[in-house]
Design a protein around this motif. Structure first.
Motif, PDB file in Angstrom:
ATOM      1  N   VAL A 121       0.843  -1.196   0.000  1.00  0.00           N
ATOM      2  CA  VAL A 121       0.000   0.000   0.000  1.00  0.00           C
ATOM      3  C   VAL A 121       0.881   1.250   0.000  1.00  0.00           C
ATOM      4  O   VAL A 121       0.654   2.187  -0.763  1.00  0.00           O
ATOM      5  CB  VAL A 121      -0.933  -0.004   1.230  1.00  0.00           C
ATOM      6  CG1 VAL A 121      -1.647   1.329   1.346  1.00  0.00           C
ATOM      7  CG2 VAL A 121      -1.927  -1.131   1.124  1.00  0.00           C
ATOM      8  N   VAL A 124       2.668   2.017  -3.304  1.00  0.00           N
ATOM      9  CA  VAL A 124       1.907   2.511  -4.456  1.00  0.00           C
ATOM     10  C   VAL A 124       2.379   3.896  -4.927  1.00  0.00           C
ATOM     11  O   VAL A 124       2.499   4.125  -6.126  1.00  0.00           O
ATOM     12  CB  VAL A 124       0.391   2.497  -4.160  1.00  0.00           C
ATOM     13  CG1 VAL A 124      -0.378   3.278  -5.199  1.00  0.00           C
ATOM     14  CG2 VAL A 124      -0.107   1.082  -4.114  1.00  0.00           C
ATOM     15  N   PRO A 125       2.702   4.826  -4.013  1.00  0.00           N
ATOM     16  CA  PRO A 125       3.187   6.118  -4.507  1.00  0.00           C
ATOM     17  C   PRO A 125       4.408   5.996  -5.408  1.00  0.00           C
ATOM     18  O   PRO A 125       4.666   6.866  -6.222  1.00  0.00           O
ATOM     19  CB  PRO A 125       3.538   6.883  -3.220  1.00  0.00           C
ATOM     20  CG  PRO A 125       2.694   6.295  -2.192  1.00  0.00           C
ATOM     21  CD  PRO A 125       2.525   4.861  -2.555  1.00  0.00           C
ATOM     22  N   ARG A 128       4.353   6.832  -9.183  1.00  0.00           N
ATOM     23  CA  ARG A 128       4.517   8.155  -9.759  1.00  0.00           C
ATOM     24  C   ARG A 128       5.722   8.897  -9.209  1.00  0.00           C
ATOM     25  O   ARG A 128       6.195   9.837  -9.825  1.00  0.00           O
ATOM     26  CB  ARG A 128       3.267   8.995  -9.479  1.00  0.00           C
ATOM     27  CG  ARG A 128       2.050   8.513 -10.197  1.00  0.00           C
ATOM     28  CD  ARG A 128       0.948   9.502 -10.087  1.00  0.00           C
ATOM     29  NE  ARG A 128       1.286  10.780 -10.722  1.00  0.00           N
ATOM     30  CZ  ARG A 128       0.507  11.832 -10.680  1.00  0.00           C
ATOM     31  NH1 ARG A 128      -0.630  11.780 -10.037  1.00  0.00           N
ATOM     32  NH2 ARG A 128       0.858  12.956 -11.258  1.00  0.00           N
ATOM     33  N   LEU A 129       6.148   8.510  -8.023  1.00  0.00           N
ATOM     34  CA  LEU A 129       7.153   9.321  -7.360  1.00  0.00           C
ATOM     35  C   LEU A 129       8.518   8.671  -7.444  1.00  0.00           C
ATOM     36  O   LEU A 129       8.646   7.467  -7.415  1.00  0.00           O
ATOM     37  CB  LEU A 129       6.792   9.499  -5.886  1.00  0.00           C
ATOM     38  CG  LEU A 129       5.423  10.086  -5.645  1.00  0.00           C
ATOM     39  CD1 LEU A 129       5.139  10.112  -4.176  1.00  0.00           C
ATOM     40  CD2 LEU A 129       5.361  11.485  -6.211  1.00  0.00           C
ATOM     41  N   LYS A 130       9.514   9.525  -7.533  1.00  0.00           N
ATOM     42  CA  LYS A 130      10.876   9.015  -7.536  1.00  0.00           C
ATOM     43  C   LYS A 130      11.663   9.719  -6.459  1.00  0.00           C
ATOM     44  O   LYS A 130      11.261  10.756  -5.946  1.00  0.00           O
ATOM     45  CB  LYS A 130      11.529   9.286  -8.891  1.00  0.00           C
ATOM     46  CG  LYS A 130      11.113   8.296  -9.948  1.00  0.00           C
ATOM     47  CD  LYS A 130      11.631   8.692 -11.280  1.00  0.00           C
ATOM     48  CE  LYS A 130      13.137   8.578 -11.352  1.00  0.00           C
ATOM     49  NZ  LYS A 130      13.608   8.896 -12.698  1.00  0.00           N
ATOM     50  N   HIS A 131      12.810   9.138  -6.160  1.00  0.00           N
ATOM     51  CA  HIS A 131      13.802   9.786  -5.311  1.00  0.00           C
ATOM     52  C   HIS A 131      13.222  10.428  -4.068  1.00  0.00           C
ATOM     53  O   HIS A 131      12.583   9.779  -3.278  1.00  0.00           O
ATOM     54  CB  HIS A 131      14.582  10.805  -6.130  1.00  0.00           C
ATOM     55  CG  HIS A 131      15.180  10.211  -7.351  1.00  0.00           C
ATOM     56  ND1 HIS A 131      15.744   8.960  -7.353  1.00  0.00           N
ATOM     57  CD2 HIS A 131      15.282  10.675  -8.611  1.00  0.00           C
ATOM     58  CE1 HIS A 131      16.193   8.689  -8.563  1.00  0.00           C
ATOM     59  NE2 HIS A 131      15.912   9.715  -9.347  1.00  0.00           N
ATOM     60  N   TYR A 133      10.829  12.488  -3.474  1.00  0.00           N
ATOM     61  CA  TYR A 133       9.399  12.530  -3.224  1.00  0.00           C
ATOM     62  C   TYR A 133       8.933  11.225  -2.597  1.00  0.00           C
ATOM     63  O   TYR A 133       8.127  11.213  -1.677  1.00  0.00           O
ATOM     64  CB  TYR A 133       8.648  12.803  -4.527  1.00  0.00           C
ATOM     65  CG  TYR A 133       8.845  14.210  -5.011  1.00  0.00           C
ATOM     66  CD1 TYR A 133       8.045  15.231  -4.526  1.00  0.00           C
ATOM     67  CD2 TYR A 133       9.831  14.531  -5.918  1.00  0.00           C
ATOM     68  CE1 TYR A 133       8.224  16.531  -4.937  1.00  0.00           C
ATOM     69  CE2 TYR A 133      10.019  15.818  -6.337  1.00  0.00           C
ATOM     70  CZ  TYR A 133       9.212  16.826  -5.854  1.00  0.00           C
ATOM     71  OH  TYR A 133       9.394  18.104  -6.266  1.00  0.00           O
ATOM     72  N   CYS A 135      10.792   9.333  -0.875  1.00  0.00           N
ATOM     73  CA  CYS A 135      11.368   9.329   0.457  1.00  0.00           C
ATOM     74  C   CYS A 135      10.456  10.062   1.441  1.00  0.00           C
ATOM     75  O   CYS A 135      10.202   9.597   2.556  1.00  0.00           O
ATOM     76  CB  CYS A 135      12.736   9.963   0.327  1.00  0.00           C
ATOM     77  SG  CYS A 135      13.502  10.483   1.770  1.00  0.00           S
ATOM     78  N   ILE A 136       9.900  11.193   1.002  1.00  0.00           N
ATOM     79  CA  ILE A 136       8.997  11.946   1.877  1.00  0.00           C
ATOM     80  C   ILE A 136       7.688  11.193   2.063  1.00  0.00           C
ATOM     81  O   ILE A 136       7.117  11.167   3.151  1.00  0.00           O
ATOM     82  CB  ILE A 136       8.745  13.352   1.308  1.00  0.00           C
ATOM     83  CG1 ILE A 136      10.057  14.116   1.244  1.00  0.00           C
ATOM     84  CG2 ILE A 136       7.779  14.108   2.178  1.00  0.00           C
ATOM     85  CD1 ILE A 136       9.937  15.429   0.545  1.00  0.00           C
ATOM     86  N   ALA A 137       7.210  10.530   0.989  1.00  0.00           N
ATOM     87  CA  ALA A 137       5.953   9.778   1.112  1.00  0.00           C
ATOM     88  C   ALA A 137       6.097   8.663   2.140  1.00  0.00           C
ATOM     89  O   ALA A 137       5.200   8.439   2.952  1.00  0.00           O
ATOM     90  CB  ALA A 137       5.557   9.196  -0.242  1.00  0.00           C
ATOM     91  N   ALA A 140       5.978  10.053   5.584  1.00  0.00           N
ATOM     92  CA  ALA A 140       4.599  10.267   6.011  1.00  0.00           C
ATOM     93  C   ALA A 140       3.976   8.945   6.429  1.00  0.00           C
ATOM     94  O   ALA A 140       3.256   8.878   7.433  1.00  0.00           O
ATOM     95  CB  ALA A 140       3.791  10.900   4.884  1.00  0.00           C
ATOM     96  N   GLY A 141       4.280   7.867   5.672  1.00  0.00           N
ATOM     97  CA  GLY A 141       3.769   6.548   6.034  1.00  0.00           C
ATOM     98  C   GLY A 141       4.210   6.147   7.431  1.00  0.00           C
ATOM     99  O   GLY A 141       3.423   5.607   8.211  1.00  0.00           O
ATOM    100  N   LYS A 228       8.721  -2.665  -8.728  1.00  0.00           N
ATOM    101  CA  LYS A 228       8.914  -1.821  -7.549  1.00  0.00           C
ATOM    102  C   LYS A 228       8.006  -2.280  -6.428  1.00  0.00           C
ATOM    103  O   LYS A 228       8.425  -2.403  -5.275  1.00  0.00           O
ATOM    104  CB  LYS A 228       8.593  -0.361  -7.887  1.00  0.00           C
ATOM    105  CG  LYS A 228       9.707   0.387  -8.590  1.00  0.00           C
ATOM    106  CD  LYS A 228       9.265   1.823  -8.774  1.00  0.00           C
ATOM    107  CE  LYS A 228      10.258   2.631  -9.575  1.00  0.00           C
ATOM    108  NZ  LYS A 228       9.707   3.944  -9.911  1.00  0.00           N
TER     109      LYS A 228
END
Lengths: 356, 292
Positions: A121, A124-125, A128-131, A133, A135-137, A140-141, A228
């Motif tokens: 889950v 999943v980001p 769309r997200l790399k590097h 971004y 890492c920040i997602a 937040a998780g 991924k």
């Protein structure tokens, strides 16, 4: 009988089979066997109770670190939420054992599977997200999962946590540290073996391709997103597996240990051990856990001295200082980690006295 | 209604503080694309430096302020020179872990020197700044932080738009190889941006310290709050950081006021994940289109 293999003076590989072989020489295989024998037949019987406790902690963290290395070191996806996944595994294991009464043998892999689902889950980001971004997602998780641990009181017991007592494996009581040692290190050996072999399969090679150049990998027909996600799932499975072992070993769990600091410790393990190296992850776990123990022993000693002389009460934060310093020094001076140091030492011995 | 208005005012003031603390972060990211995890500690160092100079050494406020700015400017310079510069061109994970290591190190050092207690500055803001509007009051510190924030926004706007160093910084952020080939001294730009960022951090740290008291744990946790703020606004947009900060501040106070206080701490991160899924480059960020 085939010939014994030694190190050749150069790279003379002629087949792909030679390229992906795990043990380049028969000496390597022999040393690993000797190591395993030592691990199971000698070390648990000569170590003190305190040493066994430390070794067990190392074993549990090493499993999780291997998982994180598969994700960061091999697939190149940065995750700052590994500590929370470890926690998900711990809670899943504890809940499965206490609420559904699943036996230990099933509860641990099941916790791994639950964590793998949660990890997917949060993976999943990565579609769309790399590097940074991504890492920040994942950061937040980490915070969201921490919140769930504390707030979902019906399942996790809130701040008081859950306790799992009376764990048995095939009728053997696992309450004893020394007995649990065999369980943990048995798992570690199996999980390491799986990881080392996974890297040689097409999945592992796809991971490495994604890490090295995702666009080229896509161009060569690797469905990036699926791989991924798979990488997230495998890495979380390792984290969850280790977390469940942790829960059964520690008997009672609370939300506190599974914070951002734990995630950072895991990343520190694989950076210090060596990114993209399975033995490196284990070395990193050994290093970080020992460093933690040594530092806390030193600060405790200094604090005892301090209370008698009334000076050094606030020495405890120096532990954090040294921890940060070690991470920085490794990144600046040996970014490939302990695995590289080990390789250099080994080749120095091998080439002695004619090193070039 | 009154409760709503008070929450609104609180939210905007809090958001402005977040925005102010995010400025330094955006500065660094804008020029060198480094995600600075030691941001909260930079805030704390600035705040403590000011504490030592103003309250302990008893210097006049203006002098203490000036010395704090000079000190943190040099600190930013030193951090870049000795740590970050060696990692130019290295993998992202190593750069991130370096800043994480720095943050742990600084935090340990600050805790070692100052302990985990809350310290307070001596009172120096004029009382006349506070605004009372019916039953809703805005304390003077918030007004001061608002003025400082606006001032800085304008200053940086001009700096990036018209000064040669600002233009260099933008060029480096935009395309590093191209900037290099046109004769921009990229390393100097990095050093300067770290120095300026540390200076801005010190300033935000002082404002935060005036409001909540100076505490290592609190200031370093604000360093993590910065992430939702800057992602919402777009990582490389200073105006976006202000608006992102205000949105996050409002979100926090309203969740705390109407739903639950425990949800308040996580709601920014939940929003963060949603935004990353829908609009990864934030509301005002530069969109880099890349398909993989």
């Amino acid at each position: 009988m085939r010939k014994l293999q030694f190190h050749p003076c150069g790279n003379f590989r002629q087949t792909y089979r030679e390229e992906i072989t795990i043990f380049e020489t028969d000496f390597g295989r022999m040393w690993v066997l000797i190591g395993i024998v030592l691990l199971f037949a000698v070390i648990p019987f000569i170590s003190s109770a305190y040493m066994v406790y430390i070794l067990n902690t190392i074993g549990i963290y090493a499993i999780a670190a291997i998982g994180l290395n598969l994700l960061i070191g091999y697939t190149g996806q940065i995750s700052l939420g590994h500590g929370a996944f470890f926690g998900v595994g711990a809670y899943a294991g504890a809940v499965l054992a206490t609420k559904t009464g699943l036996p230990f043998v099933l509860a641990v892999p099941a916790a791994g599977l639950v964590t793998a689902a949660v990890g997917m889950v949060f993976g999943v980001p990565s579609a769309r997200l790399k590097h940074l971004y991504l890492c920040i997602a994942t950061l937040a998780g980490q915070f969201i999962l921490e919140y769930v641990f504390v707030q979902w009181e019906g399942l996790t017991g809130g701040a008081e946590g859950i306790s799992v007592i009376g764990t048995t494996l095939f009728g053997i009581d696992l309450g004893n540290d020394r007995v649990f040692y065999f369980v943990i290190f048995g798992c570690l050996v199996v999980m390491t073996w799986i990881a080392v072999n996974l890297i040689r399969t097409r999945f592992g090679r796809a991971f490495i391709a994604i890490r090295d150049n995702d666009r080229a990998a896509e161009g060569m027909g690797i469905p990036i997103f699926r791989y991924k996600l798979l990488s997230f799932a495998i890495s979380s499975f390792y984290a969850g597996f280790a977390g469940a072992l942790y829960a059964f070993y520690m008997i009672s769990i609370t939300p506190e240990p599974f914070n951002l600091w734990l995630s950072i410790e895991f990343i520190a393990m694989i950076i210090i051990g060596g990114l993209g190296s399975i033995p490196g992850s284990v070395l990193g776990a050994v290093f970080i856990v020992s460093l933690n123990e040594i530092l806390s022993n030193i600060t405790q000693y200094l604090m005892n001295v301090g209370t008698s002389s009334g000076v050094a009460i606030t020495i405890a934060p120096l532990r954090e200082f040294v921890f940060g310093l070690v991470i920085i020094l490794f990144i600046l001076f040996e970014p490939k980690g302990l695995a590289e140091v080990w390789r250099i030492v080994r080749s120095n011995f091998r080439l002695w006295p004619f090193s070039y | 209604m009154e409760f709503f208005l008070q929450l609104l005012v609180n939210g905007i003031s809090l958001g402005f503080l977040y925005a102010l603390s995010a400025l330094g972060f955006v500065m660094i990211f804008k020029s060198s694309s480094v995600l600075n995890f030691a941001h909260g500690e930079l805030l704390a160092i600035g705040a403590f430096l000011f504490l030592v100079l103003s309250s302990w050494a008893n210097l006049p406020i203006i002098v203490a302020f000036a010395f704090t700015l000079i000190g943190s400017f040099s600190l930013g310079f030193i951090i870049e020179r000795f740590f970050l510069r060696r990692l130019i061109g290295e993998a992202l994970i190593e750069v991130i872990m370096l800043t994480v290591g720095l943050s742990i190190m600084f935090k340990g050092l600050l805790l070692f020197i100052f302990g985990g207690d809350i310290h307070n500055y001596r009172q120096f803001l004029p009382e006349g700044l506070s605004i009372t509007w019916g039953s809703i009051g805005i304390p003077s510190v918030y007004v001061a932080s608002f003025i400082i924030g606006i001032l800085f926004l304008i200053l940086f706007g001009f700096f990036f738009k018209y000064s040669s160093q600002g233009i260099y910084m933008r060029s480096v952020a935009d395309n590093q190889p191209a900037a290099l080939s046109l004769g921009v001294h990229v390393r100097r730009v990095f050093a300067l941006s770290w120095a300026i960022a540390a200076l801005v951090c010190a300033m935000s740290g002082i404002v935060l310290g005036i409001i909540n008291g100076v505490n290592v744990h609190e200031l370093s946790s604000i360093g993590l709050k910065v992430f939702p703020v800057v992602i919402l606004g777009g990582l490389d947009s200073i105006g976006g950081a202000i608006i992102g900060g205000i949105i996050i501040g409002l979100l926090e106070t309203f969740t705390g006021g109407y739903i639950s206080t425990s949800l308040r701490e996580v709601i920014p991160y939940i929003v963060l994940v949603l935004i990353l899924m829908v609009k990864p480059y934030g509301l005002f960020g530069l969109v880099e289109i890349e398909r993989v």
